[in-house]
Design a protein around this motif. Structure first.
Motif, mmCIF file in Angstrom:
data_model
loop_
_atom_site.group_PDB
_atom_site.id
_atom_site.type_symbol
_atom_site.label_atom_id
_atom_site.label_comp_id
_atom_site.label_asym_id
_atom_site.label_seq_id
_atom_site.Cartn_x
_atom_site.Cartn_y
_atom_site.Cartn_z
ATOM 1 N N ARG A 1 0.858 -1.188 0.000
ATOM 2 C CA ARG A 1 0.000 0.000 0.000
ATOM 3 C C ARG A 1 0.896 1.241 0.000
ATOM 4 O O ARG A 1 1.041 1.924 1.024
ATOM 5 N N PRO A 2 1.509 1.541 -1.160
ATOM 6 C CA PRO A 2 2.505 2.617 -1.225
ATOM 7 C C PRO A 2 1.985 3.972 -0.758
ATOM 8 O O PRO A 2 2.747 4.746 -0.156
ATOM 9 N N HIS A 3 0.718 4.296 -1.039
ATOM 10 C CA HIS A 3 0.197 5.602 -0.639
ATOM 11 C C HIS A 3 0.246 5.774 0.876
ATOM 12 O O HIS A 3 0.556 6.858 1.377
ATOM 13 N N GLU A 4 -0.035 4.688 1.614
ATOM 14 C CA GLU A 4 0.010 4.750 3.074
ATOM 15 C C GLU A 4 1.450 4.776 3.574
ATOM 16 O O GLU A 4 1.782 5.503 4.519
ATOM 17 N N SER A 5 2.315 3.970 2.947
ATOM 18 C CA SER A 5 3.722 3.939 3.350
ATOM 19 C C SER A 5 4.385 5.297 3.127
ATOM 20 O O SER A 5 5.134 5.784 3.983
ATOM 21 N N LEU A 6 4.098 5.918 1.987
ATOM 22 C CA LEU A 6 4.690 7.222 1.691
ATOM 23 C C LEU A 6 4.153 8.301 2.624
ATOM 24 O O LEU A 6 4.872 9.226 3.006
#
Length: 508
Positions: A56-61
């Motif tokens: 979940r890149p959006h959350e990680s970023l």
């Protein structure tokens, strides 16, 4: 039977020595400057920060930005990436430095069949792209054309409510229903005919190809992070994209060739009756060929169906999940429209709560949580930091939509926030950087005028025409509201509900 693609993580190990060689090569090429890059987490050799993205890149970023700030640098494989996570920084990227950052980082799958060369979505910024953009925004999605084709939107929405009424009492997959509505609406606007018929294998295949293209575009691809691997296509994503694109091209070509075929009794359409294909063919030249037209139409279908469908499905899910909000929206619809007719597009200007609810969906459930990646055409300076030439720039609108410093109760569905105070002045047309689901600047989505009309019109019609009951006695509290990351942020569990007519039956 196709061999399933290998995990992109597992493919990193065998060629590790080769990765290391290129990493050293890239490291040596880095030129020192007087300004630092934006801060960011330490990068590993070869992988860089890829391991931090997760599923979940959006959350990680977003989590990383809380530590490193709203302008942050990561190295994703061999690609320098700058991530923006605040309205102020988004304005710098998409407005102040828009002329420099209007390039596009082109993913490898979009290069299949040279698609990117004629692409409005993936094409790099330049004279040819500007011509495509002008034709789309002025000739296709301009106010005059939108007004001329209003009857098509009306007919398609009414047809959908009639089909739902005929199957009343049966469970409806709302996302699939809206997808077919959007597909046929675009078909009528582009070709003057519906393109989806569940009994026609060709049109059903076209629909399936759109879904598959969205899936392929959202799958992490090793070749995007390590370009020297592109010729191997280790995950088979480009081969699969070629197959889907070819099918879509063939489908679109049937309409183009039929329109180009000589007809002894053909009648020139008047401007008010010209569909998109008529307009595009009129603009044919050495710089705008039939190949460009084919690609442009294909992208209209891909982008115009999935994003609209996802937004409406989330809106319906939030209303069903929040009965008090649903009752307020229905009360407004009943006061404006009443029970003796169906919703018309002209009613939308008199439905402020519904409009606020759509804005809230754009804030809470961004269709493209990271927008599409921009590219720096030359180096520039933002906030005292260097943005190097050819670096990738991503705007995390998901993080902006959940920033508690901007929004109170950011995880809750609260349409009322857009009806009062300063928030009432916020719109999503690209000038208010707290809410930019369609992007902003030169790269703002050209289909925004159509999308905004369709989303509000379809949503109003579904809420006004039917009561919606969850199947199997499920309560609104039991709904699964999780999302699934991809090229679009879809609802993880499809929304299914049973419609019960609210209007006199003769209106359907």
């Amino acid at each position: 039977m196709e061999t399933p693609p290998l995990s992109w993580y597992s493919l990193l190990l065998p060629p590790s020595s080769l990765f290391f060689f290129f990493f050293l090569f890239l490291w040596r090429k880095q030129r020192r400057t007087g300004l630092p890059l934006p801060p960011g987490p330490p990068a590993l050799p070869i992988l860089g920060n890829l391991f931090l993205l997760g599923k979940r890149p959006h959350e990680s970023l977003h989590a990383l930005s809380l530590k490193y700030g709203p302008l942050m640098t990561l190295r994703l494989g061999m690609k320098t990436t700058v991530v923006v996570s605040s309205p102020a920084m988004a304005k710098e990227v998409l407005k102040t430095h828009d002329h420099i950052l209007a390039g596009r980082t082109v993913i490898e799958t979009s290069k299949s069949l040279s698609h990117h060369k004629s692409s409005l979505i993936w094409g790099d910024y330049g004279a040819h792209w500007r011509n495509l953009r002008r034709i789309s925004t002025v000739e296709l999605f301009g106010p005059k054309r939108m007004e001329a084709l209003q009857h098509l939107r009306r007919d398609q929405v009414f047809r959908t409510t009639r089909l739902i009424f005929e199957d009343r009492g049966k469970e409806v997959d709302i996302g699939r229903t809206v997808f077919c509505t959007s597909l046929n609406l675009l078909g009528n606007m582009i070709f003057s005919t519906s393109v989806f018929d569940p009994h026609n294998p060709a049109s059903a295949g076209f629909r399936d190809s759109i879904w598959e293209m969205m899936k392929l575009g959202g799958t992490p691809n090793l070749s995007d992070f390590f370009p020297f691997l592109r010729f191997l296509d280790l995950q088979g994503l480009c081969r699969q994209t070629v197959k889907q694109l070819k099918g879509m091209y063939d489908f679109v070509d049937l309409f183009i060739q039929k329109r180009l075929a000589p007809a002894s009794e053909s009648v020139e359409p008047t401007d008010s009756k010209m569909d998109f294909l008529d307009v595009l063919l009129d603009f044919r030249s050495e710089d705008f060929t039939v190949v460009d037209i084919r690609v442009l139409i294909t992208e209209f279908f891909i982008a115009g169906t999935e994003t609209t469908t996802t937004t409406i499905e989330w809106a319906m899910a939030e209303f069903i999940h929040n009965p008090q909000k649903l009752n307020r929206a229905r009360q407004e619809l009943d006061e404006v429209v009443g029970f003796n007719r169906r919703v018309e597009e002209s009613d939308l200007d008199h439905l402020p709560y519904l409009d606020a609810a759509v804005k809230e969906i754009f804030r809470l459930h961004q269709t493209a949580p990271l927008l599409l990646p921009h590219k720096a055409q030359t180096s520039c300076v933002i906030g005292g930091f260097l943005i190097p030439k050819d670096s990738q720039v991503m705007v995390n609108v998901w993080a902006i939509g959940r920033d508690p410093q901007i929004w109170s109760s950011p995880l809750e569905f609260v349409p009322e926030r857009f009806l009062e105070g300063e928030n009432s002045k916020i719109d999503y047309k690209g000038q208010n950087f707290e809410l930019i689901p369609f992007g902003s600047g030169r790269r703002i989505c050209p289909g925004l005028p159509l999308a905004s009309r369709m989303i509000n019109f379809v949503l109003a019609s579904l809420l006004h025409s039917f009561e919606w009951v969850l199947p199997d006695g499920m309560s609104c509290e039991q709904m699964d509201m999780a999302d699934e990351f991809g090229l679009t942020l879809k609802k993880a569990v499809e929304l299914k509900a049973i419609p019960m007519p609210r209007l006199p039956h003769h209106l359907y």
